[in-house]
Design an enzyme around this catalytic site. Structure first.
Site, short mmCIF file in Angstrom:
data_model
loop_
_atom_site.label_atom_id
_atom_site.label_comp_id
_atom_site.label_asym_id
_atom_site.label_seq_id
_atom_site.Cartn_x
_atom_site.Cartn_y
_atom_site.Cartn_z
N ARG A 103 41.20 17.29 53.63
CA ARG A 103 40.94 17.77 52.54
C ARG A 103 41.39 19.07 52.28
O ARG A 103 41.99 19.66 50.83
CB ARG A 103 39.46 18.11 51.83
N TYR A 113 46.67 9.50 59.34
CA TYR A 113 46.39 8.98 58.63
C TYR A 113 47.09 8.68 57.75
O TYR A 113 48.19 9.37 57.89
CB TYR A 113 45.22 10.16 57.95
N ASP A 163 34.94 11.11 56.51
CA ASP A 163 33.34 11.20 55.31
C ASP A 163 33.41 10.25 54.57
O ASP A 163 34.26 8.83 55.50
CB ASP A 163 34.91 11.87 54.02
N ASP A 186 38.17 16.84 47.67
CA ASP A 186 38.45 15.21 47.55
C ASP A 186 37.65 15.10 45.73
O ASP A 186 37.89 15.31 45.52
CB ASP A 186 37.88 14.37 48.61
#
Length: 293
Positions: free
Chosen positions: A181, A67, A39, A81
């Site tokens: 997310r 992540y 993203d 988000d």
């Protein structure tokens, strides 16, 4: 430009397509693609294929990813988000670390996850984000994903004029198709206060790490590509072929099966990478052939 893989440290605010466009200009070829979208808000490892390496990307996109994330508990948004509009705000000052640890454990393992409303999942032939931005509420089906690790690495209480929140830092190791997310959203929902992602950095895609990554500025100064043979050997088991087997593979013919269940890199006696192959119907079938193409 040599065929191979470029590990890019994607900057915040850039789409994955923006990065591909920039690499096309640096490489001097349009034959460039990426493995696994990030993203715009996210930073970190974006694996970019140049030339024949674009044929690897579908297989690399299916690998495990790692992540580093920050989740705000007490606020939910339209996109799950920080780029979305605020949906709801609830006090989170009663949430303690033990509850957060219990919540992350419940979201670890094989889980069924609903993608965000604003995502690239197709609904009746159209991307969900297009429908969502047109004001439509889309019903997205839960998908099975695997979260190998969801570890809390930081816990902070935030008192602001907007309310009392909790910020949670976490490290997530997961299968392809997992939305961080959605983990943020579901953690907040399970704790009864809502949640959304405020920061995300991808530190690994398969074998490729952020330590290997170069920024776009660094690539502009010195454009370096991981050679195709090296990129394949890093990501897949290696099988060294005889001269006869190599000839068959170059023409797309089957050879005897390998001892691996997934894709295997096939290498000629001189060290060139010839193909990726998978075991099918009792033999090894080339699924991507690099040599002679």
């Amino acid at each position: 430009m040599a065929d191979g893989v470029v590990i890019v440290d994607k900057p915040a605010g850039w789409t994955s397509h923006d990065v591909v466009a920039r690499v096309r200009r640096l490489a001097g070829t349009r034959r460039v693609g990426h493995a696994g979208t990030l993203d715009p808000m996210a930073t970190g490892v974006l694996v970019v294929g140049v030339g024949k390496a674009t044929r690897l990307l579908g297989y690399l996109a299916l690998t495990e990813k790692v992540y580093e994330a920050t989740i705000r508990l007490g606020q939910s948004t339209t996109t799950d988000d920080a780029e979305g509009e605020l949906l709801e705000r609830r006090p989170a000052d009663h949430i303690d670390e033990a509850a957060v640890h219990a919540g992350t454990r419940a979201l670890t393992g094989v889980i069924h996850q609903v993608p965000p409303q604003v995502s690239a999942v197709k609904v009746r032939g159209q991307r969900a984000y297009r429908r969502a931005r047109a004001g439509e509420t889309v019903e997205l089906k839960a998908r099975e994903v695997t979260v190998h690790e969801f570890t809390v690495t930081g816990f902070r209480r935030v008192d602001s004029p907007d309310g009392a929140f909790v910020d949670v830092d976490a490290r997530v190791t997961c299968s392809s198709g997992t939305y961080i997310r959605s983990l943020a959203r579901d953690l907040g929902a399970d704790l009864g206060v809502g949640g959304h992602l405020t920061a995300l950095r991808r530190t690994r895609v398969g074998p490729y790490t952020v330590e290997q990554a170069a920024t776009l500025d660094e690539l502009a100064a010195e454009f370096t590509v991981m050679p195709l043979a090296e990129a394949v050997a890093a990501a897949f088991p290696v099988r060294r072929l005889s001269a006869g087997e190599a000839r068959r593979v170059v023409h797309g013919h089957r050879i005897s099966p390998s001892g691996h269940s997934g894709p295997v890199g096939l290498f000629a006696p001189d060290g060139r990478v010839l193909a990726l192959a998978e075991n099918r119907s009792g033999s090894s079938q080339p699924v991507v052939v690099f040599a002679g193409s």
